[in-house]
Design an enzyme around this catalytic site. Structure first.
Site, PDB file in Angstrom:
ATOM      1  N   HIS A 282      97.928  -0.445  52.914  1.00  0.00           N
ATOM      2  CA  HIS A 282      98.544   0.850  53.168  1.00  0.00           C
ATOM      3  C   HIS A 282      97.851   1.577  54.320  1.00  0.00           C
ATOM      4  O   HIS A 282      98.505   2.038  55.257  1.00  0.00           O
ATOM      5  CB  HIS A 282      98.478   1.706  51.907  1.00  0.00           C
ATOM      6  CG  HIS A 282      99.111   3.052  52.063  1.00  0.00           C
ATOM      7  ND1 HIS A 282     100.459   3.270  51.881  1.00  0.00           N
ATOM      8  CD2 HIS A 282      98.578   4.260  52.392  1.00  0.00           C
ATOM      9  CE1 HIS A 282     100.725   4.550  52.090  1.00  0.00           C
ATOM     10  NE2 HIS A 282      99.608   5.170  52.407  1.00  0.00           N
ATOM     11  N   HIS A 297      97.098   3.907  59.582  1.00  0.00           N
ATOM     12  CA  HIS A 297      96.145   4.857  60.168  1.00  0.00           C
ATOM     13  C   HIS A 297      95.043   4.152  60.961  1.00  0.00           C
ATOM     14  O   HIS A 297      93.884   4.549  60.891  1.00  0.00           O
ATOM     15  CB  HIS A 297      95.513   5.709  59.068  1.00  0.00           C
ATOM     16  CG  HIS A 297      96.483   6.530  58.296  1.00  0.00           C
ATOM     17  ND1 HIS A 297      97.092   7.648  58.819  1.00  0.00           N
ATOM     18  CD2 HIS A 297      96.969   6.406  57.040  1.00  0.00           C
ATOM     19  CE1 HIS A 297      97.904   8.175  57.921  1.00  0.00           C
ATOM     20  NE2 HIS A 297      97.845   7.439  56.834  1.00  0.00           N
ATOM     21  N   LYS A 340     107.393   7.323  61.885  1.00  0.00           N
ATOM     22  CA  LYS A 340     106.204   7.936  61.287  1.00  0.00           C
ATOM     23  C   LYS A 340     106.096   9.351  61.830  1.00  0.00           C
ATOM     24  O   LYS A 340     105.873   9.569  63.022  1.00  0.00           O
ATOM     25  CB  LYS A 340     104.944   7.141  61.640  1.00  0.00           C
ATOM     26  CG  LYS A 340     103.656   7.712  61.056  1.00  0.00           C
ATOM     27  CD  LYS A 340     103.560   7.525  59.560  1.00  0.00           C
ATOM     28  CE  LYS A 340     102.186   7.947  59.040  1.00  0.00           C
ATOM     29  NZ  LYS A 340     102.059   7.798  57.577  1.00  0.00           N
TER      30      LYS A 340
END
Length: 409
Positions: A282, A297, A340
């Site tokens: 994730h 990220h 995103k």
């Protein structure tokens, strides 16, 4: 006199309409309204422009969200409701919203959960500390980790073209305001360093769509072990382990590594009962859930996907204050057809640096804002645990971790 009636009605209607825009009645969670005197969207509390009745009308049924400074994804309410058990909560910080507690002083105050003794007594595995890690200690160890990151990119290793910066209210527009890629140049010799190479080997071991089970072969499982071994050789991770060992959180380095492997690489289900996700996937690789990008990220992943033509950089709404790497950027981008809205990432950091700070904050401040200091500048990280399933004796997997702010909270 009759001619005045329509005008009078119009004035009254106008006043009523204006009055509606000074209240959150029938407006909870609407999008930002430039014509309104005050706002009722989910970010109004952060911007300080909520209507006076926002909290009364809009927060009672609102799902708890991740801190929205630089991240849009909200966790499921069922995962983060106040627990009545100590499963996965041993020695957590006191939270007045919980019906019972699992901290070191709950017995003193008589407010422990019923299973505190059975779950939180001394046992093999996670080592307990009677003292919470203070904000000052977090800021001190984060500065040590920052200084220890000798594998980070140097100024000449990365040339960024950040282009257009937008306001927070524009992040949902899905407009490509940057015709050029974010990365103009990256010195790929960085990627030959052992921790970088081991990290990159992990990125393509996942299916990005949730709901599809992850199944690792022997080589992919071995790659997880290689990554952990390589990062544990670095000064960054040695600093982190030394700190946590001193805090009586782990009795041995092997205990620490085993826990890292479980919390980051252990699989759980975000979708249809399949073991389809992990903290590592994730946060660092990225996922697609309900038609949008979640997680993602990491600057290395972004660069490699942009180089392949799979990421289209749209804009950014935050650029950190650092004049060297690592820096922080909050971006808007399209990942092979999925958007995103806000994705925060360290730029130019080594894999072990990010892994260390996210792990530190998950261990010290799970589910809370974790206030750190990097090069004299404040920085905050938000983590969330996955509460539907646990490992070991009630320990929690990482659901997400990301930079939320570099301004003092």
């Amino acid at each position: 006199m009759r001619a005045c009636v329509p005008l009078t009605v119009a004035v009254l209607c106008g006043l009523a309409w204006a009055g509606n825009l000074e209240s959150c009645a029938s407006r909870c969670n609407e999008k930002f309204n430039r014509d309104a005197a005050c706002q009722c969207d989910r970010r109004c509390s952060r911007h300080g422009d909520c209507c006076e009745d926002y909290e009364h009308l809009c927060t009672a049924e609102e799902e708890p969200e991740e801190f929205l400074e630089l991240e849009e994804e909200a966790p499921d309410n069922s995962l983060y409701s106040a627990p009545s058990s100590c499963q996965g909560r041993c020695r957590e910080a006191f939270d007045k919203h919980h019906p019972c507690h699992c901290n070191d002083r709950c017995q003193e105050f008589g407010n422990c959960c019923k299973d505190f003794e059975s779950l939180c007594g001394d046992h093999e595995g996670f080592s307990h500390s009677s003292d919470a890690i203070t904000k000052e200690e977090l800021q001190s160890i984060s500065e040590k980790i920052y200084k220890a990151d000798t594998n980070k990119a140097q100024k000449e290793d990365i040339v960024l073209n950040s282009q257009n910066r937008i306001s927070p209210s524009e992040t949902g527009d899905q407009v490509d305001r940057c015709p050029e890629p974010l990365f103009t140049y990256v010195n790929e010799q960085l990627f030959s360093k052992p921790t970088y190479a081991a990290f990159i080997n992990l990125l393509n071991n996942y299916q990005r769509a949730t709901g599809h089970g992850e199944h690792f072969n022997a080589q992919q499982l071995a790659e997880q072990g290689v990554f952990l071994r390589e990062i544990m050789k670095t000064a960054v991770m040695k600093e982190l382990y030394s700190f946590l060992h001193h805090q009586n959180r782990y009795v041995s380095e092997q205990e620490f590594v085993d826990d890292l492997k479980n919390m980051w690489f252990g699989l759980y289900s975000r979708g249809n009962e399949e073991a389809d996700s992990s903290g590592f996937e994730h946060v660092f690789s990225g996922e697609i859930k309900k038609g949008k990008v979640t997680g993602f990220h990491n600057w290395i992943r972004f660069y490699l996907q942009e180089k392949e033509g799979l990421v289209d950089y749209y804009s950014h709404n935050y650029d950190g204050p650092w004049d060297s790497y690592p820096d922080v950027l909050a971006m808007q981008f399209n990942w092979d057809g999925y958007y995103k809205e806000v994705g925060s990432a360290f730029i130019g950091s080594s894999p072990e640096f990010e892994f260390a700070l996210y792990s530190l904050c998950f261990i010290a401040r799970p589910g809370k804002v974790c206030q750190l200091s990097l090069g004299g500048y404040p920085l905050a990280i938000q983590t969330y645990p996955w509460d539907k399933t646990t490992y070991g004796n009630g320990k929690k997997y990482i659901a997400t971790a990301y930079v939320v702010s570099s301004t003092q909270q």
